[in-house]
Write a protein that holds these residues in place. Sequence first.
Motif, PDB file in Angstrom:
ATOM      1  N   ILE A 304      24.830  41.619  28.519  1.00 13.09           N
ATOM      2  CA  ILE A 304      24.057  41.887  27.026  1.00 13.09           C
ATOM      3  C   ILE A 304      22.653  41.322  26.848  1.00 13.09           C
ATOM      4  O   ILE A 304      21.988  42.112  26.004  1.00 13.09           O
ATOM      5  CB  ILE A 304      24.935  40.984  25.992  1.00 13.09           C
ATOM      6  N   ARG A 305      22.320  40.556  27.536  1.00 13.33           N
ATOM      7  CA  ARG A 305      20.946  39.959  27.423  1.00 13.33           C
ATOM      8  C   ARG A 305      19.981  40.813  27.648  1.00 13.33           C
ATOM      9  O   ARG A 305      18.956  41.195  27.043  1.00 13.33           O
ATOM     10  CB  ARG A 305      20.624  38.668  28.101  1.00 13.33           C
ATOM     11  N   GLN A 306      20.485  42.007  28.828  1.00 16.80           N
ATOM     12  CA  GLN A 306      19.378  42.957  28.968  1.00 16.80           C
ATOM     13  C   GLN A 306      19.281  43.840  28.192  1.00 16.80           C
ATOM     14  O   GLN A 306      18.295  44.495  27.912  1.00 16.80           O
ATOM     15  CB  GLN A 306      20.005  43.791  30.564  1.00 16.80           C
ATOM     16  N   ILE A 307      20.311  44.015  27.292  1.00 13.00           N
ATOM     17  CA  ILE A 307      20.315  45.065  26.309  1.00 13.00           C
ATOM     18  C   ILE A 307      19.860  44.768  24.888  1.00 13.00           C
ATOM     19  O   ILE A 307      18.895  45.220  24.358  1.00 13.00           O
ATOM     20  CB  ILE A 307      21.674  45.722  26.130  1.00 13.00           C
ATOM     21  N   ILE A 308      20.300  43.609  24.502  1.00 13.44           N
ATOM     22  CA  ILE A 308      19.983  43.354  22.916  1.00 13.44           C
ATOM     23  C   ILE A 308      18.511  42.172  23.414  1.00 13.44           C
ATOM     24  O   ILE A 308      17.823  42.188  22.459  1.00 13.44           O
ATOM     25  CB  ILE A 308      20.935  42.247  22.036  1.00 13.44           C
ATOM     26  N   GLY A 309      18.507  41.948  24.245  1.00 13.94           N
ATOM     27  CA  GLY A 309      17.139  41.093  24.557  1.00 13.94           C
ATOM     28  C   GLY A 309      16.013  41.890  25.169  1.00 13.94           C
ATOM     29  O   GLY A 309      15.330  42.405  24.621  1.00 13.94           O
ATOM     30  N   TRP A 310      16.147  42.063  26.597  1.00 17.92           N
ATOM     31  CA  TRP A 310      14.847  42.983  27.210  1.00 17.92           C
ATOM     32  C   TRP A 310      14.853  44.090  26.529  1.00 17.92           C
ATOM     33  O   TRP A 310      13.587  44.550  26.256  1.00 17.92           O
ATOM     34  CB  TRP A 310      15.214  43.085  28.671  1.00 17.92           C
ATOM     35  N   ARG A 311      15.901  44.986  26.396  1.00 18.28           N
ATOM     36  CA  ARG A 311      15.535  46.315  26.061  1.00 18.28           C
ATOM     37  C   ARG A 311      14.886  46.417  24.560  1.00 18.28           C
ATOM     38  O   ARG A 311      13.990  46.923  24.340  1.00 18.28           O
ATOM     39  CB  ARG A 311      16.856  47.114  25.916  1.00 18.28           C
ATOM     40  N   GLU A 312      15.399  45.599  23.717  1.00 21.88           N
ATOM     41  CA  GLU A 312      14.878  45.536  22.476  1.00 21.88           C
ATOM     42  C   GLU A 312      13.366  45.056  22.316  1.00 21.88           C
ATOM     43  O   GLU A 312      12.577  45.485  21.617  1.00 21.88           O
ATOM     44  CB  GLU A 312      15.711  44.836  21.467  1.00 21.88           C
ATOM     45  N   TYR A 313      13.299  43.915  23.060  1.00 27.25           N
ATOM     46  CA  TYR A 313      11.981  43.119  23.189  1.00 27.25           C
ATOM     47  C   TYR A 313      10.885  44.128  23.695  1.00 27.25           C
ATOM     48  O   TYR A 313       9.955  44.358  23.208  1.00 27.25           O
ATOM     49  CB  TYR A 313      12.181  41.789  24.311  1.00 27.25           C
ATOM     50  N   VAL A 314      11.143  44.914  24.854  1.00 28.10           N
ATOM     51  CA  VAL A 314      10.114  45.569  25.502  1.00 28.10           C
ATOM     52  C   VAL A 314       9.714  46.701  24.189  1.00 28.10           C
ATOM     53  O   VAL A 314       8.611  47.143  24.185  1.00 28.10           O
ATOM     54  CB  VAL A 314      10.189  46.123  26.864  1.00 28.10           C
ATOM     55  N   ARG A 315      10.872  47.414  23.676  1.00 29.87           N
ATOM     56  CA  ARG A 315      10.503  48.181  22.677  1.00 29.87           C
ATOM     57  C   ARG A 315       9.426  47.585  21.587  1.00 29.87           C
ATOM     58  O   ARG A 315       8.637  48.579  21.053  1.00 29.87           O
ATOM     59  CB  ARG A 315      11.672  48.901  22.020  1.00 29.87           C
ATOM     60  N   GLY A 316       9.889  46.520  21.245  1.00 28.71           N
ATOM     61  CA  GLY A 316       8.878  45.948  20.181  1.00 28.71           C
ATOM     62  C   GLY A 316       7.612  45.983  20.575  1.00 28.71           C
ATOM     63  O   GLY A 316       6.687  46.134  19.877  1.00 28.71           O
ATOM     64  N   ILE A 317       7.380  45.262  21.585  1.00 30.13           N
ATOM     65  CA  ILE A 317       5.994  45.119  22.304  1.00 30.13           C
ATOM     66  C   ILE A 317       5.222  46.556  22.389  1.00 30.13           C
ATOM     67  O   ILE A 317       4.174  46.665  21.832  1.00 30.13           O
ATOM     68  CB  ILE A 317       6.119  44.521  23.509  1.00 30.13           C
TER      69      ILE A 317
END
Length: 513
Positions: A304-317
């Motif tokens: 779950i961290r990969q998806i709601i964490g990393w995936r959303e975070y890199v999109r934000g960046i």
Amino acid sequence: MTTLIPVLGDQLSFSLSALEGADPTTSVVLMMEVAEETGYVRHHQRKIAFILAAMRHHADALRAAGWTVDYIRLDDPENSGSFTGEVARAVVRHGPTAIRVTEPGEWRVRQAMESWEAQLGLPVEILPDTRFVTPPGFFAAWAEGRKQLRMEFFYREMRRMTGLLMADGAPIGGQWNYDAQNRKAAEASLFIPRRQGTPPDAMTQAVLALVAARCADHPGVLAGFDLAVTREGALAEMAQFMRSALPQFGDYQDAMLAGEPLLWHSLLSPYLNVGLLAPLEVCRAAEAEYQAGRAPLNAVEGFIRQIIGWREYVRGIYWWAGPDYAQRNALAAKRPLPDFYWTGTTDMRCMAEAIGQTLNLGYAHHIQRLMITGNYALLAGIDPHEVHLWYLAVYLDAFEWVELPNTLGMSQFGDGGLLASKPYAASGAYVDRMSDYCGGCPYDVRQKTGPKACPLNALYWDFLARNRDQLGGNVRLAMPYRNWDRMAEDQKQALRASAAAHLDRLDGEACSG
Ligand code: FAD
Ligand code: DLZ
């Protein structure tokens, strides 16, 4: 009163903002296979086939749901070759009074869309892409005023926002993150789940023939194409992963084994990124496995961290950093990308394995991308823009909003630490610990210098030494710099000479190519 609704190849969702609230009886959906998109980087053949086949199936699904779809094929003799050209031709065909479109996943395409209103003399409404967990504007508001952006804190916000693996406002199990449990090395004797692929139907076979005929000079192979190209197919792939691989996803998340491209990874990123699956539905399905007692917390939290964490975070960046992010090069790395990234022909076994499977399948899992091909490029001082173009071309799931921050930011430290707190640099010892690659390698991972030594060993220290001005103050690198400072002068010189010999050879090969 007709509305024209262009739907791009990574917008294959019924929940697309441009479709929601539109009237199917007065709208024309425009889908376009265009040479500019297949060719602005030389995408892997399998990636092109996947996207075009998924587009054609989605067009049929939209028609079945009552939409009028105008579908332009790549080999249509009138095809102008670009989104803008095709939208202009569709305006002539349908005489719409307005264009309504969901924002794309790339600055390049966004800028093109922004030019349509003036070029076509029609109102163009560009709607936010709401197929992500974070609502529009969320990341910018979260980032505002922070001294440092760090994924872990963003991720905690996302857990609170979604309620995933939360109980009474606290993380289930008492910890936010179980990464420390997710670093086991794997062995070939383990029972590795076998993904059952989806055989291509007649529509996909026609696309495979088209791509074979038109894109033979692109990297990759089409043989064995077995990706799902419909929502039903993607849901079946998701269910299969949840059943067979998720329980051990956590334990072996960082492991690598020769000849085993997938291990316990999901291969769901292509479906998520073109819109056949939604991020929250995938996370809820994983959470349900935990709740049913079929998958442990370290696996489900890690996934779950990969998806709601990393995936959303890199999109934000990506959107927050702006269109110039792609040009950043904090470590001033200038070496051209070695040819072997396109051929897989190198005597370094870890690189040959990771590149070879990438060229075959358009897939490598995260640690192969970060700690094998990415680590080598970082240590060897390859121009991060060239590295970015390679990753964008060769991976099935590569769309710029997700690929660029992962490559330029996380892997190459090209943004100087905006995305990640330290460069992901490693010597051969890491590869040896997390994989079985070193066993069959002509280089010796235990030797530090000399022609037989694993090149990563000397390159690692050379990387730290030559980038000391930029990295010396990074607290997370304090220990390796202390170790470097403690080394005898002749050892330092031998390491730097070994690295120079390797890089000279690399430069010679690049020149001769
Ligand atoms: P799993 O390991 O099964 O993970 C589950 C899901 O988590 C993935 O499907 C993906 O949607 C998401 N995820 C995991 N890590 C990340 C991450 N760092 N960023 C965003 N999402 C993540 N991912 C892409 O989707 N497209 C890319 O172009 C891409 N380029 C990358 C380039 C580099 C240099 C690196 C280091 C990573 C890149 N990633 C990219 C992230 C990650 O490697 C892939 O998402 C993952 O390997 C996809 O395989 P999987 O579906 O089996 O993932
Ligand atoms: C990647 C890709 C490819 C290879 N081909 C097409 C295409 O022919 N038509 C299309 O609509 N989209 C394609 N895509 C995806 C686009 O490149 C993607 O929509 C943009 O990069 C914006 O994210």
